[in-house]
Motif scaffolding. Structure first.
Motif, PDB file in Angstrom:
ATOM      1  N   PRO A 142       0.812  -1.220   0.000  1.00 53.32           N
ATOM      2  CA  PRO A 142       0.000   0.000   0.000  1.00 53.32           C
ATOM      3  C   PRO A 142       0.847   1.272   0.000  1.00 53.32           C
ATOM      4  O   PRO A 142       0.529   2.232  -0.717  1.00 53.32           O
ATOM      5  CB  PRO A 142      -0.819  -0.132   1.290  1.00 53.32           C
ATOM      6  CG  PRO A 142      -0.897  -1.599   1.543  1.00 53.32           C
ATOM      7  CD  PRO A 142       0.426  -2.142   1.094  1.00 53.32           C
ATOM      8  N   SER A 143       1.913   1.312   0.786  1.00 54.04           N
ATOM      9  CA  SER A 143       2.733   2.527   0.842  1.00 54.04           C
ATOM     10  C   SER A 143       3.403   2.816  -0.495  1.00 54.04           C
ATOM     11  O   SER A 143       3.532   3.976  -0.905  1.00 54.04           O
ATOM     12  CB  SER A 143       3.794   2.403   1.947  1.00 54.04           C
ATOM     13  OG  SER A 143       3.200   2.486   3.222  1.00 54.04           O
TER      14      SER A 143
ATOM     15  N   PRO B 147       9.659  -1.394  -3.272  1.00 52.51           N
ATOM     16  CA  PRO B 147       8.216  -1.550  -3.512  1.00 52.51           C
ATOM     17  C   PRO B 147       7.515  -2.403  -2.460  1.00 52.51           C
ATOM     18  O   PRO B 147       6.458  -2.040  -1.958  1.00 52.51           O
ATOM     19  CB  PRO B 147       8.168  -2.199  -4.890  1.00 52.51           C
ATOM     20  CG  PRO B 147       9.413  -1.701  -5.568  1.00 52.51           C
ATOM     21  CD  PRO B 147      10.447  -1.639  -4.477  1.00 52.51           C
ATOM     22  N   CYS B 148       8.088  -3.531  -2.139  1.00 55.14           N
ATOM     23  CA  CYS B 148       7.559  -4.345  -1.044  1.00 55.14           C
ATOM     24  C   CYS B 148       8.680  -4.781  -0.129  1.00 55.14           C
ATOM     25  O   CYS B 148       8.711  -4.486   1.046  1.00 55.14           O
ATOM     26  CB  CYS B 148       6.804  -5.575  -1.573  1.00 55.14           C
ATOM     27  SG  CYS B 148       6.250  -6.679  -0.250  1.00 55.14           S
TER      28      CYS B 148
ATOM     29  N   CYS C 246      14.163   1.130  12.680  1.00 55.80           N
ATOM     30  CA  CYS C 246      13.733   1.914  11.527  1.00 55.80           C
ATOM     31  C   CYS C 246      14.409   3.287  11.521  1.00 55.80           C
ATOM     32  O   CYS C 246      14.736   3.826  12.586  1.00 55.80           O
ATOM     33  CB  CYS C 246      12.215   2.097  11.549  1.00 55.80           C
ATOM     34  SG  CYS C 246      11.276   0.539  11.599  1.00 55.80           S
ATOM     35  N   TYR C 247      14.601   3.827  10.322  1.00 57.35           N
ATOM     36  CA  TYR C 247      15.172   5.162  10.173  1.00 57.35           C
ATOM     37  C   TYR C 247      14.576   5.793   8.931  1.00 57.35           C
ATOM     38  O   TYR C 247      13.993   5.101   8.078  1.00 57.35           O
ATOM     39  CB  TYR C 247      16.696   5.115  10.116  1.00 57.35           C
ATOM     40  CG  TYR C 247      17.256   4.000   9.265  1.00 57.35           C
ATOM     41  CD1 TYR C 247      17.642   4.229   7.948  1.00 57.35           C
ATOM     42  CD2 TYR C 247      17.394   2.712   9.781  1.00 57.35           C
ATOM     43  CE1 TYR C 247      18.150   3.202   7.172  1.00 57.35           C
ATOM     44  CE2 TYR C 247      17.898   1.678   9.007  1.00 57.35           C
ATOM     45  CZ  TYR C 247      18.272   1.929   7.707  1.00 57.35           C
ATOM     46  OH  TYR C 247      18.758   0.915   6.937  1.00 57.35           O
ATOM     47  N   ASN C 248      14.676   7.112   8.832  1.00 61.27           N
ATOM     48  CA  ASN C 248      13.917   7.847   7.817  1.00 61.27           C
ATOM     49  C   ASN C 248      14.653   8.105   6.514  1.00 61.27           C
ATOM     50  O   ASN C 248      14.014   8.305   5.482  1.00 61.27           O
ATOM     51  CB  ASN C 248      13.452   9.195   8.388  1.00 61.27           C
ATOM     52  CG  ASN C 248      12.411   9.028   9.482  1.00 61.27           C
ATOM     53  OD1 ASN C 248      11.590   8.112   9.428  1.00 61.27           O
ATOM     54  ND2 ASN C 248      12.454   9.887  10.480  1.00 61.27           N
TER      55      ASN C 248
ATOM     56  N   GLY D 290       7.233  -1.054   1.103  1.00 58.78           N
ATOM     57  CA  GLY D 290       6.806  -2.188   1.910  1.00 58.78           C
ATOM     58  C   GLY D 290       7.542  -2.327   3.228  1.00 58.78           C
ATOM     59  O   GLY D 290       7.040  -2.968   4.158  1.00 58.78           O
ATOM     60  N   LEU D 291       8.741  -1.747   3.313  1.00 63.12           N
ATOM     61  CA  LEU D 291       9.475  -1.784   4.581  1.00 63.12           C
ATOM     62  C   LEU D 291       8.694  -1.022   5.650  1.00 63.12           C
ATOM     63  O   LEU D 291       8.618  -1.436   6.813  1.00 63.12           O
ATOM     64  CB  LEU D 291      10.870  -1.186   4.412  1.00 63.12           C
ATOM     65  CG  LEU D 291      11.770  -1.851   3.374  1.00 63.12           C
ATOM     66  CD1 LEU D 291      13.109  -1.120   3.289  1.00 63.12           C
ATOM     67  CD2 LEU D 291      11.989  -3.322   3.706  1.00 63.12           C
ATOM     68  N   LYS D 292       8.111   0.085   5.240  1.00 59.12           N
ATOM     69  CA  LYS D 292       7.297   0.903   6.148  1.00 59.12           C
ATOM     70  C   LYS D 292       6.050   0.149   6.586  1.00 59.12           C
ATOM     71  O   LYS D 292       5.575   0.290   7.719  1.00 59.12           O
ATOM     72  CB  LYS D 292       6.921   2.199   5.431  1.00 59.12           C
ATOM     73  CG  LYS D 292       6.127   3.191   6.243  1.00 59.12           C
ATOM     74  CD  LYS D 292       5.860   4.434   5.396  1.00 59.12           C
ATOM     75  CE  LYS D 292       5.007   5.451   6.136  1.00 59.12           C
ATOM     76  NZ  LYS D 292       4.761   6.651   5.293  1.00 59.12           N
ATOM     77  N   ASP D 293       5.507  -0.695   5.695  1.00 57.92           N
ATOM     78  CA  ASP D 293       4.264  -1.420   5.984  1.00 57.92           C
ATOM     79  C   ASP D 293       4.473  -2.667   6.835  1.00 57.92           C
ATOM     80  O   ASP D 293       3.510  -3.196   7.390  1.00 57.92           O
ATOM     81  CB  ASP D 293       3.582  -1.837   4.672  1.00 57.92           C
ATOM     82  CG  ASP D 293       3.040  -0.643   3.898  1.00 57.92           C
ATOM     83  OD1 ASP D 293       2.752   0.383   4.529  1.00 57.92           O
ATOM     84  OD2 ASP D 293       2.902  -0.745   2.664  1.00 57.92           O
TER      85      ASP D 293
END
Length: 473
Positions: free
Chosen positions: A214-215, A377-378, A416-418, A399-402
């Motif tokens: 989704p992200s 992407p994922c 996690c890092y930005n 997809g890492l964010k999801d």
């Protein structure tokens, strides 16, 4: 429903990235739900081809522009992958050892798509869904709707899945003659930026468009290599469906590549034994946390930052951790990583190349997996790592964010890092080195990760719902 997946890759037949993993698993789980899902792909000269039995199911001739050629479609006899697998052979074009990287890739994949549609054109019962994957099959939605010879296929619903929008398959308009006779009034459905863009064409022509998280679908509206406006315009038919992993293949209890198996109930001993194997093989210090990278050594994956991250970590944090890198890609990145080896104090090594067995052992034996991706992407590696009790260290993108929740958040389990930057990644390395020596916290994180469900069941149900919405229209 009857679904035909058309793809350039399918694991274990031929794989260059995550596309192969998805196409090798998704149809199997669709069949488990009572549907009929099949895969057709090019017949590369791979080990899988020569190790299995095949039968010829179709032979014909066709043309691509002024070139007439014969093609053959063969079927794997035993359905050993859990679905019917078909390979398309065109002598001189598809009979190569590599999947990509040839000067005539445009001709290769255009011919492949023509052969697939010619074959489907002969079927007495047409499939309900043509599911195409990435730009290598992106002309199919256009051709099925607009080429005169495929008029019988125009009513078949088409779905495009975008695994990576950075690769679009651009072709000059001079190659439009390769496409079977088509309605010239529809030239705009092929064009993007003054050239033929197969991926853009598929986005315009497919009945539904999916991405692999989704992200990532949201990110494409502002970061899609020139197609941002198109994704905004077509957003009504676009949806993000998170990839799953094949839990039968990626299972630390049964993984055929592992010497030491384990489960979520006895992971401490199993992971320790696999880590010891890696440390012995690569001359690393078992007592330090083992941070690894598995993947292509390219800018997209943030691999170009690794040499500086490793050097800065040793300089500013101290030699409190091991680094182990597995991958291949940009020669410059490979050379810079190799140049660090003589400086190792039993705390760094690199394996340049692709090794499936080693990657499985690394997922099982690493303490942390580093994924500083600029674009993801994922991402499947983070899901594999969590299945094997290895903590992912990821940039918040796609997809890492999801899939990864920072260990500092409620019920978190990752780091996690930005930003895909040396300071952000080095800070993540420091966090890994700190938490590693908190044995109780590490045990809790590993238990939480290994009990997460990233299997295909949920994703497959979303795809089936998507198909049903089209078939019932």
């Amino acid at each position: 429903m009857d679904i035909l997946h058309v793809s350039a890759e399918c694991y274990p037949v031929a794989k260059a990235g995550g596309l192969g993993d998805v196409v090798g698993a998704l149809p199997k789980y669709m069949n488990d739900l009572g549907h009929s899902a099949r895969v057709v792909m090019p017949m590369y000269r791979t080990k899988f081809l020569y190790a299995n039995e095949w039968e010829v199911v179709h032979k014909a001739s066709t043309n691509m522009g002024n070139w007439w050629f014969e093609f053959t479609i063969i079927k794997e006899k035993t359905n050993k992958l859990g679905f019917e697998l078909y390979l398309v052979d065109v002598n001189g074009l598809l009979d190569r050892e590599k999947v990509y990287g040839y000067n005539d890739d445009s001709e290769r994949f255009t011919a492949f798509q023509i052969c697939v549609l010619d074959w489907v054109n002969t079927w007495a019962k047409k499939p309900d869904i043509l599911h195409v994957h990435d730009h290598h099959t992106g002309l199919i939605p256009f051709m099925a709707k607009n080429c005169l010879k495929y008029r019988k296929l125009a009513s078949i619903k088409t779905v495009l899945t975008i695994h990576n929008a950075q690769y679009q398959g651009w072709m000059p308009w001079s190659k439009s003659i390769l496409i079977p006779q088509w309605d010239m009034w529809k030239w705009g459905m092929l064009d993007w930026g003054g050239a033929i863009n197969p991926l853009a064409s598929a986005i315009k022509c497919a009945d539904k468009v999916t991405t692999v998280s989704p992200s990532y679908m949201q990110e494409l509206k502002w970061m899609s290599a020139g197609m941002e406006a198109l994704f905004e315009y077509e957003k009504g038919k676009c949806v993000g469906i998170l990839n799953g992993i094949d839990a039968k293949v990626w299972d630390p209890e049964t993984d055929e590549y592992l010497q030491h198996h384990f489960s979520e109930h006895d992971f401490e001993a199993g992971k320790a034994k696999n880590k010891m194997l890696l440390c012995d093989q690569f001359g690393l210090d078992y007592d330090k946390p083992l941070i690894g990278f598995i993947g292509r050594l390219v800018g997209e994956k943030g691999a170009d930052l690794l040499p500086q991250v490793i050097s800065d970590s040793f300089h500013f944090i101290g030699r409190r951790m091991n680094f182990l890198v597995l991958g291949s890609g940009f020669p410059d990145v490979e050379a810079r990583l190799a140049a660090l080896k003589p400086l190792s104090q039993s705390d760094y090594n690199v394996f340049i190349g692709y090794n499936e067995g080693l990657s499985h052992t690394m997922y099982a034996g690493l303490d942390f997996l580093l994924m500083p991706s600029r674009v993801e992407p994922c991402g499947l590696n983070q899901m594999y790592s969590m299945r094997y009790g290895t903590v992912p260290m990821v940039r918040r993108t796609g997809g890492l964010k999801d899939t990864v929740v920072d260990m500092g958040d409620v019920n978190g389990y990752g780091i996690c890092y930005n930003h895909a930057s040396v300071p952000d990644i080095t800070q993540a390395v420091w966090r890994a080195a700190e938490v590693y020596h908190n044995a109780e916290k590490m045990k809790g994180i590993r238990q939480r990760m290994m009990n997460l469900d990233f299997s295909w069941e949920s994703s497959v149900k979303q795809y089936i719902h998507l198909y049903s919405s089209l078939v019932t229209q």
